[in-house]
Design a protein around this motif. Structure first.
Motif, short mmCIF file in Angstrom:
data_model
loop_
_atom_site.label_atom_id
_atom_site.label_comp_id
_atom_site.label_asym_id
_atom_site.label_seq_id
_atom_site.Cartn_x
_atom_site.Cartn_y
_atom_site.Cartn_z
N ARG A 151 -4.48 -1.73 32.61
CA ARG A 151 -5.32 -1.23 31.78
C ARG A 151 -6.66 -2.71 31.52
O ARG A 151 -7.29 -2.18 30.34
N ILE B 164 -6.09 -5.25 29.88
CA ILE B 164 -6.00 -5.83 28.51
C ILE B 164 -5.49 -7.33 28.59
O ILE B 164 -4.56 -7.33 29.41
N SER C 129 0.03 2.09 18.77
CA SER C 129 -1.21 2.02 19.41
C SER C 129 -1.50 1.36 20.65
O SER C 129 -2.38 1.95 21.74
N LEU C 130 -0.70 0.25 20.89
CA LEU C 130 -0.57 -0.52 22.03
C LEU C 130 0.05 0.46 23.05
O LEU C 130 -0.62 0.45 24.23
N ARG D 88 -0.05 3.65 23.46
CA ARG D 88 -1.05 4.27 23.90
C ARG D 88 -1.96 3.95 24.76
O ARG D 88 -2.42 4.28 25.89
N GLN D 89 -2.43 2.66 24.35
CA GLN D 89 -3.61 1.97 25.07
C GLN D 89 -3.05 1.71 26.75
O GLN D 89 -3.71 1.62 27.54
#
Length: 199
Positions: free
Chosen positions: A22, A24, A157-158, A160-161
């Motif tokens: 992703r 990140i 949230s992480l 999901r990212q």
């Protein structure tokens, strides 16, 4: 939000692949010096950077992927964990009596004074964790539990990212016990490779 993975064995590398997929940024560290990890980190992706443990612990969110017995050494690396979110991706392959009657994450959390502490990313084998979590319109489930409801929000949230479907199990000693390994006792959700369809 900055992220670090402490531990660069199979689980740590699998998680690094999830971040790289992703794009990140994530720091990786282990008890080995960063130069020993650098080539493998670069091979995973340009957003994965090997640093020293002390540098890695500057991140806001730290994922513990070390062998269970080494968590206390990581905990000693900072005088206070206030302001940090610690994600326990370990499994405790030790007899339950060594955990003071607690589930493993509650035992580990005692060492990380002041941290927001979440159990997560521990129930999947490394090979599953490393592969793309989106399959045929479904997202691979990761289970989260914490005694601090607010702590699970940024970790969800992480997740999901990273393409996962986070499922909150509640407190560590309640729903969280379903994903805890203690000695030869395995929580019933460990190794369950589940997918959640998008609504």
């Amino acid at each position: 939000m900055s992220y670090a993975i402490v531990g660069f064995g199979k689980i740590g590398q699998a998680l690094a692949h999830a971040f790289a997929r992703r794009n990140i940024d994530v720091t990786v560290a282990s008890r080995r010096p960063p130069e020993a990890l650098a080539q493998q980190a670069r091979a995973i992706g340009p957003t994965v950077v090997a640093k020293s443990l002390r540098e890695a612990l500057e991140a806001d969110t730290i994922i513990l992927a070390v062998p269970f017995g080494e968590h206390s050494e990581v905990a000693k690396a900072l005088p206070s964990w206030k302001g940090k979110t610690v994600v326990d991706a370990m499994n405790a392959l030790v007899p339950p009596e060594e955990l003071d009657g607690l589930v493993s994450s509650a035992f580990v959390a005692k060492a990380f004074t002041g941290a927001k502490f979440v159990k997560g990313f521990n129930h999947l084998i490394a090979a599953a964790l490393a592969t793309d979590p989106i399959v045929e319109g479904g997202h691979r489930v990761v289970f989260l539990s914490s005694d601090d409801e607010d702590a699970t929000v940024p970790v969800a949230s992480l997740a999901r990212q990273l393409g996962f479907a986070p499922v909150k199990l509640g407190r560590l000693n309640e729903g969280g016990a379903l994903v805890h390994a203690r000695g030869r006792i395995w929580g019933p959700l460990i190794f369950q490779d589940l997918f959640k369809k998008e609504q």
